[in-house]
Motif scaffolding. Structure first.
Motif, PDB file in Angstrom:
ATOM      1  N   MET A  75       0.680  -1.225   0.059  1.00 31.91           N
ATOM      2  CA  MET A  75      -0.117   0.086  -0.123  1.00 31.91           C
ATOM      3  C   MET A  75       0.905   1.212  -0.093  1.00 31.91           C
ATOM      4  SD  MET A  75      -3.294  -0.750   2.253  1.00 31.91           S
ATOM      5  CE  MET A  75      -2.526  -2.308   3.233  1.00 31.91           C
ATOM      6  N   LEU A  76       1.911   1.126   0.714  1.00 29.66           N
ATOM      7  CA  LEU A  76       2.753   2.522   0.683  1.00 29.66           C
ATOM      8  C   LEU A  76       3.406   2.739  -0.584  1.00 29.66           C
ATOM      9  CD1 LEU A  76       4.881   1.903   4.007  1.00 29.66           C
ATOM     10  CD2 LEU A  76       2.966   3.361   3.447  1.00 29.66           C
ATOM     11  N   ARG A  77       3.826   1.535  -1.329  1.00 29.16           N
ATOM     12  CA  ARG A  77       4.132   1.995  -2.873  1.00 29.16           C
ATOM     13  C   ARG A  77       3.107   2.510  -3.762  1.00 29.16           C
ATOM     14  NH1 ARG A  77       7.720  -3.440  -3.976  1.00 29.16           N
ATOM     15  NH2 ARG A  77       9.356  -2.903  -2.547  1.00 29.16           N
ATOM     16  N   LEU A  78       1.930   2.015  -3.602  1.00 29.98           N
ATOM     17  CA  LEU A  78       0.598   2.686  -4.114  1.00 29.98           C
ATOM     18  C   LEU A  78       0.693   4.060  -3.644  1.00 29.98           C
ATOM     19  CD1 LEU A  78      -1.656   2.244  -6.049  1.00 29.98           C
ATOM     20  CD2 LEU A  78      -2.924   1.583  -4.140  1.00 29.98           C
ATOM     21  N   LEU A  79       0.754   4.310  -2.438  1.00 25.54           N
ATOM     22  CA  LEU A  79       0.555   5.786  -2.216  1.00 25.54           C
ATOM     23  C   LEU A  79       1.680   6.675  -2.437  1.00 25.54           C
ATOM     24  CD1 LEU A  79      -0.852   5.456   1.668  1.00 25.54           C
ATOM     25  CD2 LEU A  79      -2.197   6.285  -0.508  1.00 25.54           C
ATOM     26  N   ASP A  80       3.017   5.913  -2.974  1.00 27.03           N
ATOM     27  CA  ASP A  80       3.929   6.763  -3.400  1.00 27.03           C
ATOM     28  C   ASP A  80       3.623   7.195  -4.796  1.00 27.03           C
ATOM     29  OD1 ASP A  80       5.818   6.777  -1.049  1.00 27.03           O
ATOM     30  OD2 ASP A  80       6.679   5.206  -1.790  1.00 27.03           O
ATOM     31  N   HIS A  81       3.002   6.194  -5.552  1.00 25.94           N
ATOM     32  CA  HIS A  81       2.576   6.398  -6.847  1.00 25.94           C
ATOM     33  C   HIS A  81       1.531   7.247  -7.095  1.00 25.94           C
ATOM     34  CE1 HIS A  81       2.210   5.635 -11.001  1.00 25.94           C
ATOM     35  NE2 HIS A  81       0.740   5.081 -10.727  1.00 25.94           N
ATOM     36  N   ASP A  82       0.432   7.156  -6.171  1.00 21.72           N
ATOM     37  CA  ASP A  82      -0.574   8.076  -6.386  1.00 21.72           C
ATOM     38  C   ASP A  82      -1.060   8.382  -4.832  1.00 21.72           C
ATOM     39  OD1 ASP A  82      -3.199   9.257  -6.581  1.00 21.72           O
ATOM     40  OD2 ASP A  82      -4.071   7.721  -7.322  1.00 21.72           O
ATOM     41  N   PRO A  83      -0.548   9.556  -4.227  1.00 27.25           N
ATOM     42  CA  PRO A  83      -0.845   9.999  -2.998  1.00 27.25           C
ATOM     43  C   PRO A  83      -2.229  10.493  -2.605  1.00 27.25           C
ATOM     44  CG  PRO A  83       0.542  11.821  -4.111  1.00 27.25           C
ATOM     45  CD  PRO A  83       0.307  10.398  -4.942  1.00 27.25           C
ATOM     46  N   TYR A  84      -3.015  10.314  -3.567  1.00 27.28           N
ATOM     47  CA  TYR A  84      -4.288  10.680  -3.477  1.00 27.28           C
ATOM     48  C   TYR A  84      -5.389   9.627  -3.517  1.00 27.28           C
ATOM     49  CZ  TYR A  84      -2.122  15.045  -3.717  1.00 27.28           C
ATOM     50  OH  TYR A  84      -1.483  16.212  -3.688  1.00 27.28           O
ATOM     51  N   ASP A  85      -4.784   8.410  -3.617  1.00 30.39           N
ATOM     52  CA  ASP A  85      -5.711   7.109  -3.712  1.00 30.39           C
ATOM     53  C   ASP A  85      -6.502   7.101  -2.338  1.00 30.39           C
ATOM     54  OD1 ASP A  85      -6.688   4.464  -3.362  1.00 30.39           O
ATOM     55  OD2 ASP A  85      -5.239   4.184  -5.337  1.00 30.39           O
ATOM     56  N   GLU A  86      -7.779   7.349  -2.258  1.00 28.56           N
ATOM     57  CA  GLU A  86      -8.434   7.280  -0.931  1.00 28.56           C
ATOM     58  C   GLU A  86      -8.472   5.800  -0.488  1.00 28.56           C
ATOM     59  OE1 GLU A  86     -12.133   9.438   1.043  1.00 28.56           O
ATOM     60  OE2 GLU A  86     -12.501   8.791  -1.149  1.00 28.56           O
ATOM     61  N   ARG A  87      -8.856   4.992  -1.218  1.00 29.64           N
ATOM     62  CA  ARG A  87      -8.933   3.584  -0.712  1.00 29.64           C
ATOM     63  C   ARG A  87      -7.634   3.137  -0.253  1.00 29.64           C
ATOM     64  NH1 ARG A  87     -12.150  -0.767  -0.640  1.00 29.64           N
ATOM     65  NH2 ARG A  87     -13.725  -0.074  -2.094  1.00 29.64           N
ATOM     66  N   ALA A  88      -6.579   3.217  -0.939  1.00 22.68           N
ATOM     67  CA  ALA A  88      -5.324   2.980  -0.317  1.00 22.68           C
ATOM     68  C   ALA A  88      -5.092   3.547   1.073  1.00 22.68           C
ATOM     69  CB  ALA A  88      -4.185   3.183  -1.237  1.00 22.68           C
ATOM     70  N   HIS A  89      -5.310   4.862   1.066  1.00 25.35           N
ATOM     71  CA  HIS A  89      -5.211   5.291   2.645  1.00 25.35           C
ATOM     72  C   HIS A  89      -6.177   4.582   3.599  1.00 25.35           C
ATOM     73  CE1 HIS A  89      -2.618   9.161   2.043  1.00 25.35           C
ATOM     74  NE2 HIS A  89      -3.400   9.244   0.966  1.00 25.35           N
ATOM     75  N   LEU A  90      -7.454   4.256   3.299  1.00 30.16           N
ATOM     76  CA  LEU A  90      -8.105   3.789   4.243  1.00 30.16           C
ATOM     77  C   LEU A  90      -7.785   2.176   4.443  1.00 30.16           C
ATOM     78  CD1 LEU A  90     -11.585   5.172   2.792  1.00 30.16           C
ATOM     79  CD2 LEU A  90     -10.090   5.840   4.819  1.00 30.16           C
ATOM     80  N   ASP A  91      -7.458   1.680   3.381  1.00 32.09           N
ATOM     81  CA  ASP A  91      -7.015   0.393   3.829  1.00 32.09           C
ATOM     82  C   ASP A  91      -5.636   0.211   4.609  1.00 32.09           C
ATOM     83  OD1 ASP A  91      -8.987  -0.767   2.358  1.00 32.09           O
ATOM     84  OD2 ASP A  91      -7.832  -0.999   0.386  1.00 32.09           O
ATOM     85  N   LEU A  92      -4.740   1.344   4.556  1.00 28.73           N
ATOM     86  CA  LEU A  92      -3.456   1.200   5.338  1.00 28.73           C
ATOM     87  C   LEU A  92      -3.987   1.568   6.660  1.00 28.73           C
ATOM     88  CD1 LEU A  92      -0.480   1.221   5.710  1.00 28.73           C
ATOM     89  CD2 LEU A  92      -0.529   3.857   4.892  1.00 28.73           C
ATOM     90  N   VAL A  93      -4.768   2.418   6.885  1.00 28.69           N
ATOM     91  CA  VAL A  93      -5.236   2.747   8.370  1.00 28.69           C
ATOM     92  C   VAL A  93      -5.965   1.526   8.927  1.00 28.69           C
ATOM     93  CG1 VAL A  93      -6.990   4.105   9.715  1.00 28.69           C
ATOM     94  CG2 VAL A  93      -5.516   5.283   7.831  1.00 28.69           C
ATOM     95  N   ASP A  94      -6.523   0.933   8.153  1.00 26.44           N
ATOM     96  CA  ASP A  94      -7.135  -0.371   8.803  1.00 26.44           C
ATOM     97  C   ASP A  94      -6.147  -1.206   9.062  1.00 26.44           C
ATOM     98  OD1 ASP A  94      -9.953   0.696   8.567  1.00 26.44           O
ATOM     99  OD2 ASP A  94     -10.323  -0.393   6.658  1.00 26.44           O
ATOM    100  N   VAL A  95      -5.374  -1.649   8.120  1.00 25.60           N
ATOM    101  CA  VAL A  95      -4.258  -2.706   8.286  1.00 25.60           C
ATOM    102  C   VAL A  95      -3.299  -2.372   9.686  1.00 25.60           C
ATOM    103  CG1 VAL A  95      -2.182  -3.547   7.432  1.00 25.60           C
ATOM    104  CG2 VAL A  95      -4.340  -3.666   5.915  1.00 25.60           C
ATOM    105  N   LEU A  96      -3.131  -1.215   9.783  1.00 25.02           N
ATOM    106  CA  LEU A  96      -2.085  -0.833  10.931  1.00 25.02           C
ATOM    107  C   LEU A  96      -2.906  -0.935  12.079  1.00 25.02           C
ATOM    108  CD1 LEU A  96      -0.408   2.325   9.442  1.00 25.02           C
ATOM    109  CD2 LEU A  96       0.470   0.126   9.907  1.00 25.02           C
ATOM    110  N   ALA A  97      -4.305  -0.428  12.141  1.00 22.09           N
ATOM    111  CA  ALA A  97      -4.923  -0.418  13.399  1.00 22.09           C
ATOM    112  C   ALA A  97      -5.137  -1.883  13.731  1.00 22.09           C
ATOM    113  CB  ALA A  97      -6.305   0.034  13.164  1.00 22.09           C
ATOM    114  N   GLU A  98      -5.589  -3.034  12.606  1.00 29.70           N
ATOM    115  CA  GLU A  98      -6.051  -4.368  13.197  1.00 29.70           C
ATOM    116  C   GLU A  98      -4.490  -5.052  13.574  1.00 29.70           C
ATOM    117  OE1 GLU A  98      -7.185  -7.913  10.406  1.00 29.70           O
ATOM    118  OE2 GLU A  98      -8.891  -6.289  10.624  1.00 29.70           O
ATOM    119  N   SER A  99      -3.357  -4.700  13.079  1.00 34.26           N
ATOM    120  CA  SER A  99      -2.268  -5.151  13.596  1.00 34.26           C
ATOM    121  C   SER A  99      -1.720  -4.575  14.867  1.00 34.26           C
ATOM    122  CB  SER A  99      -1.133  -5.157  12.497  1.00 34.26           C
ATOM    123  OG  SER A  99      -0.590  -3.916  12.101  1.00 34.26           O
ATOM    124  N   GLY A 100      -2.375  -3.632  15.560  1.00 38.37           N
ATOM    125  CA  GLY A 100      -1.983  -3.233  16.889  1.00 38.37           C
ATOM    126  C   GLY A 100      -1.003  -2.204  16.725  1.00 38.37           C
TER     127      GLY A 100
END
Length: 67
Positions: free
Chosen positions: A1-26
């Motif tokens: 996801m970080l690479r995707l955000l490096d490529h497109d920093p305005y990808d809303e779904r990638a941002h939201l998925d990253l937030v979820d994955v990080l939260a779920e992993s503690g």
């Protein structure tokens, strides 16, 4: 996801998925910072952020069991 955000920093779904994955992993601090980057990116392009940021099923379950 970080690479995707490096490529497109305005990808809303990638941002939201990253937030979820990080939260779920503690990784709550990183999740909070990722959420802040998401909000800043959406504000920068004039998009109303999807609020609240989605929560993971486990996060929702933790909130229900706290009551």
């Amino acid at each position: 996801m970080l690479r995707l955000l490096d490529h497109d920093p305005y990808d809303e779904r990638a941002h939201l998925d990253l937030v979820d994955v990080l939260a779920e992993s503690g990784r709550h601090g990183e999740s909070r910072r990722a959420r802040e980057r998401y909000l800043a990116a959406m504000t920068e392009i004039g998009v109303t952020p999807a609020l609240p940021v989605r929560s993971t099923p486990r996060a929702a379950e933790r909130l229900r069991t706290r009551s």
